[in-house]
Motif scaffolding. Structure first.
Motif, short mmCIF file in Angstrom:
data_model
loop_
_atom_site.label_atom_id
_atom_site.label_comp_id
_atom_site.label_asym_id
_atom_site.label_seq_id
_atom_site.Cartn_x
_atom_site.Cartn_y
_atom_site.Cartn_z
N LYS A 1 -26.27 -7.39 13.54
CA LYS A 1 -27.00 -7.92 14.69
C LYS A 1 -26.13 -8.94 15.42
O LYS A 1 -25.39 -9.70 14.79
N GLN A 2 -26.26 -8.97 16.74
CA GLN A 2 -25.54 -9.95 17.56
C GLN A 2 -26.29 -11.28 17.44
O GLN A 2 -27.43 -11.40 17.87
N VAL A 3 -25.67 -12.29 16.83
CA VAL A 3 -26.34 -13.58 16.64
C VAL A 3 -25.75 -14.68 17.51
O VAL A 3 -26.38 -15.72 17.69
N MET A 4 -24.56 -14.46 18.06
CA MET A 4 -23.97 -15.43 18.98
C MET A 4 -23.02 -14.73 19.92
O MET A 4 -22.53 -13.64 19.63
N VAL A 5 -22.80 -15.35 21.06
CA VAL A 5 -21.85 -14.79 22.03
C VAL A 5 -20.51 -15.47 21.78
O VAL A 5 -20.41 -16.69 21.85
N PRO A 6 -19.47 -14.68 21.45
CA PRO A 6 -18.18 -15.30 21.18
C PRO A 6 -17.58 -15.91 22.46
O PRO A 6 -17.79 -15.41 23.57
N GLU A 7 -16.87 -17.02 22.28
CA GLU A 7 -16.23 -17.68 23.42
C GLU A 7 -15.02 -16.88 23.86
O GLU A 7 -14.24 -16.42 23.04
N ALA A 8 -14.86 -16.74 25.18
CA ALA A 8 -13.70 -16.00 25.72
C ALA A 8 -12.48 -16.90 25.66
O ALA A 8 -12.51 -18.06 26.03
N LYS A 9 -11.38 -16.34 25.13
CA LYS A 9 -10.13 -17.09 25.04
C LYS A 9 -9.35 -16.89 26.32
O LYS A 9 -9.24 -15.79 26.84
#
Length: 62
Positions: free
Chosen positions: A53-61
């Motif tokens: 499950k998607q639990v967080m949106v990863p930060e774009a580098k």
């Protein structure tokens, strides 16, 4: 009570102690979302998935 016959050498003592001081490798599993190696029971920092499950949106580098 038992009494040692001779003094235990420094090499023998440190050899015995070093066996118990070994560091264990942390358990790594493959992420189901992206295939990245992740520590057990942790959110994947690359894709943000945990247990499918998607639990967080990863930060774009940048």
């Amino acid at each position: 009570m038992a009494v040692p016959r001779a003094k235990t050498s420094k090499a023998r003592t440190s050899r015995r102690q070093s066996i118990n001081m070994k560091l264990s490798v942390p358990g790594m599993v493959e992420c189901s979302g992206c295939g990245n190696k992740v520590l057990l029971h942790r959110v994947c920092p690359k894709c943000g998935f945990y247990r499918g499950k998607q639990v967080m949106v990863p930060e774009a580098k940048s």
